[in-house]
Structure formats: structure tokens, C-alpha cells
Design an enzyme around this catalytic site. Sequence first.
Site, PDB file in Angstrom:
ATOM      1  N   ASN A   1      38.921  48.008  89.435  1.00 21.87           N
ATOM      2  CA  ASN A   1      40.217  48.304  90.032  1.00 21.87           C
ATOM      3  C   ASN A   1      40.407  49.808  90.092  1.00 21.87           C
ATOM      4  O   ASN A   1      39.642  50.571  89.520  1.00 21.87           O
ATOM      5  CB  ASN A   1      41.353  47.646  89.243  1.00 21.87           C
TER       6      ASN A   1
ATOM      7  N   SER B   1      33.517  54.881  83.002  1.00 19.55           N
ATOM      8  CA  SER B   1      34.211  53.700  83.534  1.00 19.55           C
ATOM      9  C   SER B   1      34.911  53.966  84.859  1.00 19.55           C
ATOM     10  O   SER B   1      35.557  53.067  85.401  1.00 19.55           O
ATOM     11  CB  SER B   1      35.233  53.202  82.513  1.00 19.55           C
TER      12      SER B   1
ATOM     13  N   GLN C   1      36.583  53.887  91.098  1.00 20.74           N
ATOM     14  CA  GLN C   1      37.815  54.574  91.463  1.00 20.74           C
ATOM     15  C   GLN C   1      37.601  56.051  91.774  1.00 20.74           C
ATOM     16  O   GLN C   1      38.449  56.682  92.395  1.00 20.74           O
ATOM     17  CB  GLN C   1      38.862  54.432  90.371  1.00 20.74           C
TER      18      GLN C   1
END
Length: 334
Positions: free
Chosen positions: A53, A315, A319
Site C-alpha cells: 500500500n 519496506s 510506495q
Amino acid sequence: MIAIVGAGVTGLTTAVCLIESGRAAGDQIIIYARDLPSDAYSTGFASPWAGANWRSVAAHDDPERQQYDRIAYKRFDQMAKTHPHLVMRLPGTEYCKDTEEERHGVWFSTLCPGFRILDQGERPPDCPFAYTYSTFTINVPLYLQWLVDELTTAGVQIIRRHIDRLDSLFDDCDTVINATGLGAKNLRDVRDDTVYPTRGQTILIRAPAVTATTSRVYPDGTTYVIPRTDGQVIIGGCYQPHRWDLDIDFELAEQILERCYALDPSIATPPGSGKENIQIVRHNVGLRPSRQNGSRLEQERRGPKTIIHAYGISSAGYQASWGLAASVLRLMQQ
């Protein structure tokens, strides 16, 4: 010719940007990688195991990382309209463990439509700060295949090959882009000992009733619920630096199920019917490519040849992907 070493989201996105910008034609790009997106269950790289996401983790005083994420957010906004099977716009809610973001301000509050700080009555009693905003989730398996299809259609060669030295490609290429992630630790002419794995564990479930992405930060990690476009949902997770083990920790998996059900009971089928009714598809373990003092984006000259290092994004791979790729192109133009 331009060689890209690494076929994760960073390497693939960079290749797409090279073509879109006119910097290179497809037949002028070769991607070499030990692990490919078609290796659906490979634990050799992190990209297939991501949530994924858009939720920026860029610090309030890190404008470079903010710009990576800003560019990616705008690209995902376009793709949610043109490729809704890959990228989905939906509400996101973040429950924070402290008020650091409140003190400094959430940098993307003006970027994301619908941003709003939650009132005390809208968050758990032990949660000091929370907010909601409009964001995106990515259907990772389909998205990676889309990147591959875009590249192969344009004439890019994607070759499975273990590269142990970047300069071994200099005979055929003037520019080499190092998007190897954890592999930068073992490249014989890089040997970046500041690269390390951060172990993550998630569970893929079937939960078509989930309509928002939600996360909550606990002292021992972040719990999150990330729905995909096909009714499947990634729930997690953990953030365990310097751990290489890939075995499923079933005690941790039970904690993930409990915390995620408390966060969003609609992950059960039917919604709210208890965590025993969560439809588990698969348990996942992946290794995020982390690096001490943050990611490396750097141009290195070796005689007439150029290497662009772009790895260690941890991580934030998806994005930050489009923004990081744009920065690689900027370095190439210098």
C-alpha cells in the site's frame, strides 16, 4: 546499452521510466536477475511478498524520501483510473503509538485527499493520535506481471543470470543500474556491509468485505490490513531487523490473526463472525532490503563507465518506486 541488475519493483520501474522518458528504447535495456517476478514463491527477493500500500514512512525532515513518495502517489492516482485491476484507491486509517507525527505534522496531509485527524472518540482509548486519508493498494502479483509485460512488449530483455560483479557487464554496457537490494551485500565490486535483511511475516487471506486499509502501531511492531483488487487481503506483520530465517513463526501468525481481527473484524467471513472464520490462503515470509542510514542513491564513475546505485529502500519499495526511478534518471542526465 543500459544494464539493470535486479528484477524487483525498483529495477522494473526504473526500466519503464527509462522508456517513458525517451532516455532509452526498449532494445537498449537488458535486465539481469537471479530471481524473476515469475518465481511466485521465491524468497530470494522482497517484491513478490509486499502488501503493498501507499503509506509514506518518510521522516518530516527528509524531503528527498518525501519526493519519492509524492511522485509515486501521483502515479498510482493515474493508475487507479486506467488500471483499476492493479491499483485501487480506498480509505486508509493509521492508529499511532505516540504523537510524533502530531508534533511535526503529517507531511502528506496536503497531498492526500480526505486527510483528517481523528477525534478522541474515533480512536481506541490507548491510541494518542490517529488519522484517515485517501490512499492506494497494489495487487502485487498482477502489478509485477504488468511491469514485465510493458517491458517485454517494448523490447527489453529480462535474463535470468547471477551477476557477481557489476563491472563484468562493462563490455556490453556503458551504464549499469544496481537495483540488487540485499544482493548489494555480496556483489564482489560493491560489498556493502551496511545492507541487512528485515524479516517480515504476513498472511494472505480471502476477505472480500474489507474496503479500507488500516494499520496500528504497537510497541513491538505494526499491525496492518491491506486489501487487494481481487478480494484477497494481506494482514501482518512484523519488522525484524538482521534476521535471515524464512520459517513460518506460527505463534506470531496467531498474534497477527488476533490483532488484525481486533483492528478490522470484516477480515472474517462473514464479517465479525470471529477470527476462527478468517479464510487463510497462505502464510508468507519475506526479507526487506534494508540499509544502515537509509537507502543508497548514488552515481559512481569507473573510467568511462557509469554505475547508478539504487537499493536499500527497505519496506518502501512500492510506495517510493516511481520517485526513486525518477531520481535514477536524474543522476543519469548529470
